[in-house]
Design an enzyme around this catalytic site. Sequence first.
Site, mmCIF file in Angstrom:
data_model
loop_
_atom_site.group_PDB
_atom_site.id
_atom_site.type_symbol
_atom_site.label_atom_id
_atom_site.label_comp_id
_atom_site.label_asym_id
_atom_site.label_seq_id
_atom_site.Cartn_x
_atom_site.Cartn_y
_atom_site.Cartn_z
ATOM 1 C CE1 TYR A 32 -61.932 16.386 46.604
ATOM 2 C CE2 TYR A 32 -61.458 18.734 46.447
ATOM 3 C CZ TYR A 32 -61.342 17.528 47.103
ATOM 4 O OH TYR A 32 -60.619 17.445 48.263
ATOM 5 C CB THR B 123 -71.428 32.982 53.876
ATOM 6 O OG1 THR B 123 -71.905 33.173 52.542
ATOM 7 C CG2 THR B 123 -69.979 33.397 53.959
#
Length: 310
Positions: free
Chosen positions: A156, A229
């Site tokens: 990426y 998270t």
Amino acid sequence: MQMLFAFVEGLLFQTVLAMCPESDHWGGWWGYDGYSSGPPRWGDNEDWTICKTGKHQSPINIEPQTLLYDPNLQPLKLEAAAISGLFRNNKKDLTFLVNRHGFGVNISSGPLSYRYRLYQIKLHFGRQNQTGSEHTVDGRGFDGELHFMAYNTELYANYTEAQVSPRGIAILAVFLTTGEHDNAAFKTLQERFFIIDKPDSCTDIENFPLADLLPESTDHFITYSGSLTQPGCRETVQWVIINKPIYISQQQLNDLRNIPYQEWMDSNTRPVMPLNNRNVRTNINFRKRSRLCSMDVSKKYQVNAELWRR
Ligand SMILES: *[C@@H]1O[C@H](CO)[C@@H](O)[C@H](O)[C@H]1NC(C)=O
Ligand SMILES: *[C@@H]1O[C@H](CO)[C@@H](O)[C@H](O)[C@H]1NC(C)=O
Ligand SMILES: *[C@@H]1O[C@H](CO)[C@@H](O)[C@H](O)[C@H]1NC(C)=O
């Protein structure tokens, strides 16, 4: 002397504010309270439904009894160079955004098949003792948890793309707990707490000694696949939870807790999420480390005395 300091600090503060970039996903309504914007509601946003429906979410509670020993897990490779970047109070947490230019810090090996590059460090913590970590071990939390977040540079172009792509992100998690001495690397951050005392304020940090913020050895760890998270909770993360905590002094922890404009009451941690049949692997060989012939299987994780210091 005092005046001079005040003057220099004032100068620093103004330039610093001017350089603070627009926050991207840090804005928005989400947070850590128990009501309308807290973790149970994140998935109500249509871009973040996986926060609610995902089955590979993080953090988790690590159950020592169910850890799988994997002898093929190599030690992690981490080139812990000095880093520069922006240290920011984004109201949800403190983030060190690593400068994209200059030397990168590569993370590879361990459970990782690709090479990852460190792009930010996030600090999670709480106001009460042992409530500041996101992951827990056998139901117990720690005073804080550092997330060294890296993206897959082999596949990426940048972390924005990697965060939403398969095998995009690796996060090294290190628990934070209190010891007798000041932590020197943490002190560099601590000395800047007064500058980032406004919402969305930030400051430059040059040549930060990354290695000093890590435990001496990162050879042993626990690993599983999970999610970010924070929203949007994408399930693109290989977690590597280092077996040893780092220590800061009680005063350093207090200073951290006293940074204003933290938009949360007790802690900036997401509650643990269900494991849903995922494997949690480790390269800590409990059998080798405990006495041979010991029949004491229930002791497994306790051989890691460091984590059970308190
Ligand atoms: C990290 O990996 C890149 C290749 O992606 C390489 O160019 C760079 O030199 C490496 N960094 C260090 C500090 O070795
Ligand atoms: C947290 O731990 C410190 C150091 O052991 C202690 O002085 C303090 O009273 C504790 N705070 C709470 C709220 O238990
Ligand atoms: C990240 O990479 C993607 C794909 O190459 C590109 O479209 C996007 O503009 C990049 N974003 C940033 C912030 O550089």
